[in-house]
Design a protein around this motif. Structure first.
Motif, PDB file in Angstrom:
ATOM      1  N   GLU A 116       0.843  -1.185   0.000  1.00  0.00           N
ATOM      2  CA  GLU A 116       0.000   0.000   0.000  1.00  0.00           C
ATOM      3  C   GLU A 116       0.882   1.239   0.000  1.00  0.00           C
ATOM      4  O   GLU A 116       1.847   1.327   0.752  1.00  0.00           O
ATOM      5  CB  GLU A 116      -0.900   0.017   1.245  1.00  0.00           C
ATOM      6  CG  GLU A 116      -2.018  -0.987   1.206  1.00  0.00           C
ATOM      7  CD  GLU A 116      -3.033  -0.679   0.112  1.00  0.00           C
ATOM      8  OE1 GLU A 116      -3.393   0.499  -0.054  1.00  0.00           O
ATOM      9  OE2 GLU A 116      -3.459  -1.623  -0.565  1.00  0.00           O
ATOM     10  N   LEU A 117       0.540   2.188  -0.860  1.00  0.00           N
ATOM     11  CA  LEU A 117       1.293   3.437  -0.934  1.00  0.00           C
ATOM     12  C   LEU A 117       0.581   4.507  -0.123  1.00  0.00           C
ATOM     13  O   LEU A 117      -0.642   4.492  -0.001  1.00  0.00           O
ATOM     14  CB  LEU A 117       1.424   3.881  -2.396  1.00  0.00           C
ATOM     15  CG  LEU A 117       2.155   2.909  -3.310  1.00  0.00           C
ATOM     16  CD1 LEU A 117       2.099   3.406  -4.744  1.00  0.00           C
ATOM     17  CD2 LEU A 117       3.588   2.726  -2.865  1.00  0.00           C
ATOM     18  N   PRO A 118       1.334   5.471   0.410  1.00  0.00           N
ATOM     19  CA  PRO A 118       0.688   6.547   1.153  1.00  0.00           C
ATOM     20  C   PRO A 118      -0.159   7.404   0.216  1.00  0.00           C
ATOM     21  O   PRO A 118       0.097   7.459  -0.992  1.00  0.00           O
ATOM     22  CB  PRO A 118       1.862   7.345   1.720  1.00  0.00           C
ATOM     23  CG  PRO A 118       3.014   7.018   0.841  1.00  0.00           C
ATOM     24  CD  PRO A 118       2.772   5.619   0.344  1.00  0.00           C
ATOM     25  N   GLY A 119      -1.162   8.070   0.760  1.00  0.00           N
ATOM     26  CA  GLY A 119      -2.042   8.916  -0.028  1.00  0.00           C
ATOM     27  C   GLY A 119      -1.313  10.122  -0.606  1.00  0.00           C
ATOM     28  O   GLY A 119      -0.249  10.506  -0.142  1.00  0.00           O
ATOM     29  N   GLY A 120      -1.891  10.697  -1.624  1.00  0.00           N
ATOM     30  CA  GLY A 120      -1.319  11.879  -2.257  1.00  0.00           C
ATOM     31  C   GLY A 120      -2.438  12.763  -2.750  1.00  0.00           C
ATOM     32  O   GLY A 120      -3.530  12.756  -2.198  1.00  0.00           O
TER      33      GLY A 120
END
Length: 72
Positions: A29-33
């Motif tokens: 999972e990637l951090p939000g942007g």
């Protein structure tokens, strides 16, 4: 991903061919942007264009066109 440029513009195209069972299990999972909305806002801020959406053959595509410096 492809990035091309000429004297008039810079073209950026990103294509995701759709889910792959092996890839989806190993992708963290990637951090939000700022996401697609942020990309659209930035392209427009520089006088460019932005398109994003599902592809008929599956997956998703993002296309950005930005004017080259001095061509605006």
């Amino acid at each position: 991903m492809t990035v091309e440029a000429d004297a008039r513009e810079v073209r950026i195209d990103v294509v995701d061919e759709g889910p792959s069972s092996a890839r989806s299990r190993t992708t963290p999972e990637l951090p939000g942007g700022h996401g697609l909305l942020g990309m659209r806002e930035r392209a427009m801020m520089y006088g460019g264009s932005f398109e994003a959406g599902p592809r008929p053959e599956g997956g998703f595509a993002v296309s950005v066109r930005l004017p080259a410096e001095g061509s605006r």
